[in-house]
Design a protein around this motif. Structure first.
Motif, PDB file in Angstrom:
ATOM      1  N   HIS A   1       3.169  -2.464   9.680  1.00  0.00           N
ATOM      2  CA  HIS A   1       1.789  -2.139  10.053  1.00  0.00           C
ATOM      3  C   HIS A   1       1.280  -3.032  11.182  1.00  0.00           C
ATOM      4  CE1 HIS A   1       1.988   0.191   6.421  1.00  0.00           C
ATOM      5  NE2 HIS A   1       2.215  -0.893   5.721  1.00  0.00           N
ATOM      6  N   GLU A  15       1.129  -5.027   2.471  1.00  0.00           N
ATOM      7  CA  GLU A  15       1.506  -3.675   2.064  1.00  0.00           C
ATOM      8  C   GLU A  15       0.527  -3.177   1.001  1.00  0.00           C
ATOM      9  OE1 GLU A  15       3.854  -0.327   2.445  1.00  0.00           O
ATOM     10  OE2 GLU A  15       4.172  -2.225   3.469  1.00  0.00           O
ATOM     11  N   ARG A  62       1.281   4.439   5.837  1.00  0.00           N
ATOM     12  CA  ARG A  62       2.622   4.420   6.408  1.00  0.00           C
ATOM     13  C   ARG A  62       2.598   4.030   7.884  1.00  0.00           C
ATOM     14  NH1 ARG A  62       2.351   8.158   2.426  1.00  0.00           N
ATOM     15  NH2 ARG A  62       4.157   8.379   1.036  1.00  0.00           N
TER      16      ARG A  62
END
Length: 398
Positions: free
Chosen positions: A4, A14, A49
């Motif tokens: 990310h 996450e 995602r």
């Protein structure tokens, strides 16, 4: 390097499986899409995602000043360190500054405001104020109109899918065809407390009112003593190319209901009112309405709209959208309706499959009825992002 790291703001932890948690613990009243939105900046959002989308949902017309707007974020942070909550029984400086700004930007004659938490609460307050001011019960609404989900607001909402399960609703409500002047005049009488109209119907398919219809509503209310209410919860604060949509028509209501974009993403609503609307002390109220945190956010958002001339921007970019889309108009499009950056694309078939296809191509959009794709991007969207949205729509609908 995190997966990310390309998100605005850089590396983050996450996220947990939000889908599983919401399915387990949430009351699922929404038709969910298979995407978990975790971050946004300007007119873009990112999922868990790391995929980027151009956001033409904007919190259902809320994020007009853009996601993670620095001016709003700074105002919220500063106010949170100072005072978060203060009930209406005390005066407050943040609330006072917002009330002053609302009176400054409002159409002439709407100099006072009641602050609440949402659009449906603004509508509920407006109906109560109209009934107490007039001593009457009847409220005239329009077919295809949408005004909210609480029982009073729902009673003025036309779509039977929203209404049927919750009957009996509040008595005294009736409907007239949108833009039918004769039916409107026949419906308004000395027993009417209020007429409520969206200058541009949102859920009803992005359908603008005619100037004659709004003028007739003003005249009918003046003749009978009824209160004219404009629901600008979705159209207010620059969305249509003016600060308020009623300014296109030069028709001023007695009550103007606002919410959505007002707080830059922070929940807040307002009822702007003319002098004749003067409810007695103690007959209405709210715990959180007008809290300093939401007021600080709204003041920052409105100032940003003015400084960045977002009304003019919405007008210019809406015209750009229309011109480019009409140049390559797909055959399955029945009609394009556009007022500023409030856009409805009516199809000859159901729109949901195309909303899913758009999401797969990186554009998020809304329905407005079964056959209309609704496009409500943040007003800070760039020309290149508008072009990308148009190109994606043309590709998906071709």
């Amino acid at each position: 390097m995190s997966a990310h790291a390309d998100w605005p703001g850089g590396d983050i932890a996450e996220p947990r499986d939000a889908r599983a948690i919401e399915r387990t613990h949430g009351l699922e009243v929404y038709p969910k899409r298979d995407i978990t939105v975790v971050r946004g900046k300007g007119a873009e959002v990112w999922d868990d995602r790391g995929r980027r989308y151009i956001d033409c949902v904007a919190g259902i017309g809320v994020a007009s000043v853009g996601h993670a707007n620095p001016a709003v974020a700074g105002a919220v942070a500063e106010q949170a360190r100072t005072l978060v909550t203060c009930p209406g029984i005390f005066y407050n400086d943040a609330r006072a500054r917002l009330l002053e700004k609302l009176a400054e930007v409002a159409p002439a004659g709407l100099s006072r405001a009641f602050l609440c938490n949402s659009g449906t609460e603004a509508i509920e307050a407006a109906f109560k104020f109209a009934r107490v001011v007039t001593g009457r019960v009847g409220i005239v609404s329009t077919m295809r109109g949408f005004h909210g989900r609480t029982l009073g607001a729902l009673s003025a909402t036309y779509k039977k899918e929203y209404r049927e399960l919750f009957k009996p609703l509040v008595p005294g409500f009736s409907f007239v065809p949108f833009n039918n002047v004769d039916k409107l005049r026949a419906a308004v009488s000395e027993e009417t407390a209020a007429v409520v109209i969206e200058p541009v119907q949102g859920e009803g398919g992005i359908r603008p009112a005619s100037a004659g219809f709004l003028r007739a509503a003003r005249e009918a209310c003046d003749d009978t003593g009824a209160v004219l209410i404009f629901d600008e919860i979705q159209t207010g604060f620059c969305r249509t190319g003016r600060m308020f949509a009623c300014e296109h028509y030069q028709v001023t209501p007695d009550i103007l209901c606002l919410a959505k974009a007002m707080g830059g993403g922070v929940p807040i609503g307002a009822v702007l009112a003319a002098d004749r609307v003067n409810p007695p002390v103690g007959k209405h109220g709210t715990t959180f309405g007008g809290n300093p945190l939401a007021c600080a956010a709204a003041l920052a958002a409105i100032r940003f709209m003015e400084d960045e001339r977002l009304a003019e921007r919405a007008q210019r970019l809406g015209t750009r959208f229309r011109n480019r889309f009409e140049r390559d108009l797909p055959a399955r499009v029945r009609a394009l309706r556009q007022v500023g950056l409030m856009i409805g694309i009516e199809l000859r078939e159901r729109c949901v499959p195309f909303l899913k296809a758009l999401m797969e191509q990186g554009v998020l959009a809304l329905p407005a009825g079964r056959t209309v794709i609704r496009v409500l991007p943040p007003l800070v969207i760039t020309e290149s992002q508008i072009d990308e949205v148009v190109d994606t729509l043309v590709n998906v609908l071709a």
